[in-house]
Design a protein around this motif. Structure first.
Motif, PDB file in Angstrom:
ATOM      1  N   GLU A  75       0.841  -1.201   0.000  1.00  0.00           N
ATOM      2  CA  GLU A  75       0.000   0.000   0.000  1.00  0.00           C
ATOM      3  C   GLU A  75       0.866   1.236   0.000  1.00  0.00           C
ATOM      4  O   GLU A  75       2.075   1.171   0.199  1.00  0.00           O
ATOM      5  N   LEU A  76       0.222   2.357  -0.219  1.00  0.00           N
ATOM      6  CA  LEU A  76       0.885   3.652  -0.244  1.00  0.00           C
ATOM      7  C   LEU A  76       0.490   4.382   1.026  1.00  0.00           C
ATOM      8  O   LEU A  76      -0.698   4.479   1.351  1.00  0.00           O
ATOM      9  N   ASN A  77       1.468   4.895   1.760  1.00  0.00           N
ATOM     10  CA  ASN A  77       1.217   5.525   3.056  1.00  0.00           C
ATOM     11  C   ASN A  77       1.778   6.936   3.101  1.00  0.00           C
ATOM     12  O   ASN A  77       2.771   7.241   2.443  1.00  0.00           O
ATOM     13  N   VAL A  78       1.152   7.759   3.941  1.00  0.00           N
ATOM     14  CA  VAL A  78       1.670   9.078   4.267  1.00  0.00           C
ATOM     15  C   VAL A  78       2.554   8.896   5.494  1.00  0.00           C
ATOM     16  O   VAL A  78       2.105   8.345   6.498  1.00  0.00           O
ATOM     17  N   PRO A  79       3.836   9.310   5.430  1.00  0.00           N
ATOM     18  CA  PRO A  79       4.701   9.115   6.598  1.00  0.00           C
ATOM     19  C   PRO A  79       4.267   9.994   7.770  1.00  0.00           C
ATOM     20  O   PRO A  79       3.686  11.051   7.578  1.00  0.00           O
ATOM     21  N   ASP A  90      -3.652  10.704  -5.220  1.00  0.00           N
ATOM     22  CA  ASP A  90      -2.376  10.523  -4.520  1.00  0.00           C
ATOM     23  C   ASP A  90      -1.528   9.464  -5.215  1.00  0.00           C
ATOM     24  O   ASP A  90      -0.316   9.623  -5.354  1.00  0.00           O
ATOM     25  N   TYR A  91      -2.161   8.388  -5.657  1.00  0.00           N
ATOM     26  CA  TYR A  91      -1.440   7.348  -6.402  1.00  0.00           C
ATOM     27  C   TYR A  91      -0.887   7.906  -7.715  1.00  0.00           C
ATOM     28  O   TYR A  91       0.238   7.595  -8.102  1.00  0.00           O
ATOM     29  N   GLY A 105       9.272  11.691  -1.473  1.00  0.00           N
ATOM     30  CA  GLY A 105       9.242  11.038  -0.165  1.00  0.00           C
ATOM     31  C   GLY A 105       8.051  11.396   0.699  1.00  0.00           C
ATOM     32  O   GLY A 105       8.007  11.016   1.866  1.00  0.00           O
ATOM     33  N   ASP A 106       7.093  12.142   0.151  1.00  0.00           N
ATOM     34  CA  ASP A 106       5.918  12.495   0.949  1.00  0.00           C
ATOM     35  C   ASP A 106       4.864  11.394   0.941  1.00  0.00           C
ATOM     36  O   ASP A 106       3.882  11.467   1.676  1.00  0.00           O
ATOM     37  N   LEU A 107       5.052  10.382   0.115  1.00  0.00           N
ATOM     38  CA  LEU A 107       4.237   9.168   0.118  1.00  0.00           C
ATOM     39  C   LEU A 107       5.187   7.980   0.035  1.00  0.00           C
ATOM     40  O   LEU A 107       6.153   8.013  -0.738  1.00  0.00           O
TER      41      LEU A 107
END
Length: 149
Positions: A75-79, A90-91, A105-107
């Motif tokens: 999955e894609l996450n927000v740090p 966002d994807y 690097g924001d996702l």
């Protein structure tokens, strides 16, 4: 992992075909247009290449979504400590940033999505390099991808 490898092979094949088809179409149009319209040829090239790259990033976006939401292999996450829903835009943003090798690097991808992410960055670099080479030839008055080019 095998799913990520197979998805990567699929997306590289699709995007390479899109890219070659675009460059070949532009080359054929330039060959028909004669050598007196260099400005138009360059404009056509820039527009077509930009469109091709955006479409290719969209194809990678679809693969990321399928891998994450369909196959559940990452999955894609927000740090950071807060949790935020990651949407389709966002994807797409992640794919564009990754395709261009900017890598903000924001996702952050996790799971086997990381493998596909690496493939996209490498493949994007190759496609952008091919586009640059093609564009330089057009700027020099050549017709790339032709026997006379």
């Amino acid at each position: 992992m095998i799913q990520a490898i197979l998805l990567s092979i699929l997306v590289v094949a699709i995007c390479t075909a899109i890219h070659y088809g675009t460059l070949k179409t532009v080359s054929d149009a330039i060959a028909r247009g004669g050598n007196t319209k260099r400005g138009r040829h360059l404009a056509l090239t820039v527009g077509a290449v930009t469109t091709a790259h955006v479409i290719e990033a969209l194809v990678y976006t679809a693969i990321f979504l399928w891998a994450a939401r369909g196959l559940g292999i990452g999955e894609l996450n927000v740090p950071g400590p807060e949790t935020k829903d990651v949407g389709i835009m966002d994807y797409f943003y992640f794919s564009l940033v990754n395709f261009t090798t900017l890598g903000r690097g924001d996702l952050n991808p996790d799971g086997h999505l990381r493998f596909i992410t690496g493939i996209e960055a490498f493949h994007g670099f190759l496609m952008i390099t091919a586009s640059g080479s093609f564009m330089l030839q057009v700027m020099g008055g050549k017709v790339p991808l032709t026997e006379s080019g």
